[in-house]
Scaffold this active site. Structure first.
Site, short mmCIF file in Angstrom:
data_model
loop_
_atom_site.label_atom_id
_atom_site.label_comp_id
_atom_site.label_asym_id
_atom_site.label_seq_id
_atom_site.Cartn_x
_atom_site.Cartn_y
_atom_site.Cartn_z
N ASP A 347 0.55 -1.02 0.16
CA ASP A 347 -0.25 -0.35 0.11
C ASP A 347 0.81 0.84 -0.48
O ASP A 347 1.92 1.53 0.87
CB ASP A 347 -1.04 0.07 1.64
N GLU A 384 2.23 -0.94 -4.51
CA GLU A 384 0.83 1.02 -5.40
C GLU A 384 2.13 1.60 -5.61
O GLU A 384 2.51 2.55 -4.47
CB GLU A 384 0.37 0.78 -4.41
#
Length: 699
Positions: A347, A384
């Site tokens: 993330d 990401e």
């Protein structure tokens, strides 16, 4: 040593400074915690999770229980299931970065399980000096007792990978899931739905965060559902356990799930959050790193009283500090070696490229550590490649092993299929593996993780049903969630009974599925998109632990035609005779092969202008035995497309494999059932995708 309230069953010695965290040693457990600026440390044992007072206290002697900045003690007689925590003393001087609070019991950051009292109160833990606040406790776990029964990683290549992003709780919480009530919303519940995943055809599940997170980190009256609010990086979320009274059961439940998925050839990828923690900003709770050594673990502003916030959630971990680097690596080692996880999606991974001042660095130590670690040589690493402060690294993320969530793929595909001006060139670029991003680096097509939707944003049905977000239920006055979604409602906002609009929406969803699953790159599907799941226009449903976000299993029958469509797409993608040249070679080599020809409505006359809303391409298999002809019509009118009558010295006899404008089952078929076309053109309906196929035979 100086102990108080020692239970007679325990005998303590000074212990050793490694390995960090709890470890079984010489018939006992060795405890190690790092704190550079602490002035004193106590190890506390508890008999019950609800206890506010410890049953045993070990006061660590600074001269003998501390080596360098590691505090350590070995306790004999400790068994699996023992509840414990730390009380850490030190200065509370926020302007110097120190926020020690000895009124709080601190979790072991390396603990393998967490137990949570029923009266846990996040707000109470946010009050400095409040020693009445109910607190979580770490739990001793013995990982050696589990039988993996010869389990091995499936080790799928990215070229043979289709990822299914799902939420462990939401996948089976709905009463109509058919899962027994005691297993709904758990790892065990997911096991019962493996036959569905197998039938769908996906090869990997990407689980939204499963590390222990704070469910109270949400607006008043709501729940943190997604789990992007981590508390511990080695412990599983207790909410996904089948036994809330036994804090160690979740370890077996998770391992049983991994083992069961592996038996069916399905890999397990974890969405991991190493960029921030649930302690949030200055007024947040203290239960871990803030109370261990705040100035070491977090990135702080110049006066050190406030946190740098590149995560958008209030704080940012100091990931390239050596102690935090070691913790992140140890956590990843644990999940791969001890829990048999196959990969990770990081993330806001770009945060991990920032130094201690928050500046991006060329060779980030933590990313280099992960990239070069032999433990992860066969592990899927997905970034990401952006953060909440504007650092955007898609196409230029660090290293050789990392694959990237391709946000440009998502936006360009949405824009073209919506009918936006000037999108045809970008659309084609994304279709062929984003060579503008990856070709110069010699990357394989699967460098790009392609997706149209994910947990963060609209579901696929909502993408074609809403022009704007509808997040009122989140109680943030519409401030949360993206404002630009490149969505289109086809004339009516939200649900409608208009058959024409419903037909167009269904056609558009199929268009998205075709492009996502047949483009070069590794595709990812959002849970429920294959059966038209809706969140009623909420594009940031992180705090909706209810039917808004749960998988509605009635949709499997209601939208069996869409499910069939996706199943056939996945099946054909994963077969060697796939519908496009999806081979494990570099983009440069692939694109230099004379295999791809571009067209408009007339052969060899593609329209690359800003006003173009359609494109066609002929793709020849590498062995020259098969060709596919793709037609993408994002225009609001039907367009007749001329078809190649021959390719090289080989004749073509085109058959229709896919036409998203047709009703099921004519929208997609098995290749052996494809119907022939009698003339040299095909009428592509408005907002449709057509794929024709032919065997190439010599003239």
């Amino acid at each position: 040593m100086n102990n108080s309230k020692i239970h007679p069953q325990f005998e303590a010695s000074f212990g050793q400074s490694f390995p960090i965290g709890p470890s079984f040693l010489d018939g006992g457990v060795n405890f190690v915690i790092f704190s550079k600026n602490a002035t004193a440390v106590e190890l506390l044992f508890f008999d019950h999770v609800e206890d506010q007072k410890p049953s045993t206290v070990f006061k660590l002697d600074k001269s003998k229980n501390k080596t360098y900045h590691y505090w350590h003690i070995c306790v004999q007689g400790v068994k699996a299931g023992q509840l414990y925590g730390y009380r850490i003393y030190g200065p509370y001087i926020p302007e110097k970065g120190h926020r020690f609070d000895s009124s709080k019991v601190i979790l072991d950051p390396y603990g393998k399980a967490v137990d949570i009292p029923k009266n846990y109160d996040r707000k109470a833990l946010s009050v400095f000096g409040n020693d009445e606040a109910p607190f979580m406790k770490s739990v001793i776990a013995d990982l050696s007792l589990y039988d993996w029964e010869g389990d091995k990683h499936p080790e799928k290549s990215f070229s043979q990978t289709v990822i299914y992003e799902l939420h462990v709780g939401g996948f089976t919480k709905n009463p109509n899931s058919g899962v027994s009530a005691d297993k709904r919303g758990t790892f065990k519940g997911l096991i019962e739905k493996i036959p569905y995943l197998k039938e769908l055809g996906i090869t990997a599940v990407e689980l939204l965060p499963v590390f222990q997170f704070d469910v109270q980190d949400a607006p008043e009256g709501l729940t943190n559902y997604w789990g992007y609010s981590p508390i511990a990086f080695f412990a599983l979320h207790q909410g996904y356990s089948t036994d809330q009274e036994n804090p160690l059961q979740v370890l077996d439940d998770f391992r049983d799930m991994v083992k069961a998925l592996h038996r069916e050839g399905i890999e397990v990828i974890l969405d991991v959050v190493f960029n921030h923690t649930a302690e949030n900003k200055e007024d947040g709770p203290t239960y871990t790193f803030r109370g261990i050594d705040n100035s070491i673990y977090y990135l702080l502003n110049g006066d050190k009283s406030k946190y740098k916030n590149y995560s958008g959630t209030g704080n940012t971990l100091n990931a390239n500090q050596s102690i935090i680097r070691r913790m992140i690596l140890s956590s990843l080692h644990f999940w791969v070696r001890d829990m048999h996880v196959d990969g990770f999606r990081f993330d806001l991974a770009s945060i991990l490229s920032r130094d201690e001042n928050g500046n991006p660095i060329e060779n980030p130590p933590i990313l280099w550590d992960i990239e070069s670690d032999p433990v992860f040589a066969g592990t899927k690493l997905i970034a990401e490649a952006w953060d909440a402060a504007g650092l955007y690294q898609v196409g230029k993320f660090f290293g050789d092993s990392w694959k990237e969530w391709n946000g440009k793929f998502r936006d360009d595909i949405r824009g073209f299929l919506r009918g936006d001006q000037g999108k045809v060139s970008n659309f084609v670029t994304r279709l062929i593996g984003s060579p503008d991003l990856y070709e110069s680096q010699g990357k394989i097509p699967e460098q790009s993780i392609n997706f149209v939707t994910c947990h963060d944003g609209f579901t696929l049905l909502d993408l074609v049903s809403y022009n704007k977000k509808h997040n009122e239920a989140n109680r943030e006055n519409g401030r949360d969630g993206e404002n630009e979604n490149y969505s289109w409602n086809f004339g009516v906002e939200g649900p409608t009974n208009d058959p024409h609009i419903l037909s167009l929406r269904r056609r558009q969803m199929k268009n998205f599925h075709v492009v996502n699953l047949l483009s070069m790159g590794a595709p990812m599907i959002l849970m429920g998109d294959e059966v038209c799941r809706s969140q009623n226009g909420n594009n940031n449903a992180y705090c909706q632990d209810n039917e808004t976000t749960w998988f509605d299993w009635d949709l499997v029958d209601q939208n069996a035609d869409m499910l069939r469509f996706v199943q056939i797409l996945i099946e054909k993608r994963l077969k060697r005779e796939t519908a496009h040249p999806d081979f494990n070679m570099s983009l440069k080599d692939l694109l230099n092969q004379p295999l791809i020809t571009w067209h408009g409505s007339q052969l060899h006359q593609p329209d690359w202008s800003d006003n173009s809303h359609s494109i066609a391409t002929t793709v020849i298999s590498i062995n020259r035995k098969m060709a596919m002809h793709y037609i993408f019509n994002a225009y609001h009118q039907d367009i007749p497309f001329e078809l190649p009558r021959s390719i090289g010295n080989r004749k073509t006899k085109w058959r229709v494999w896919i036409d998203t404008s047709a009703e099921s089952p004519n929208d997609i078929c098995l290749w052996a059932e494809a119907k022939p076309i009698k003339n040299g053109q095909y009428l592509a309906k408005a907002h449709s995708t057509v794929i024709l196929m032919t065997q190439l035979t010599p003239n």
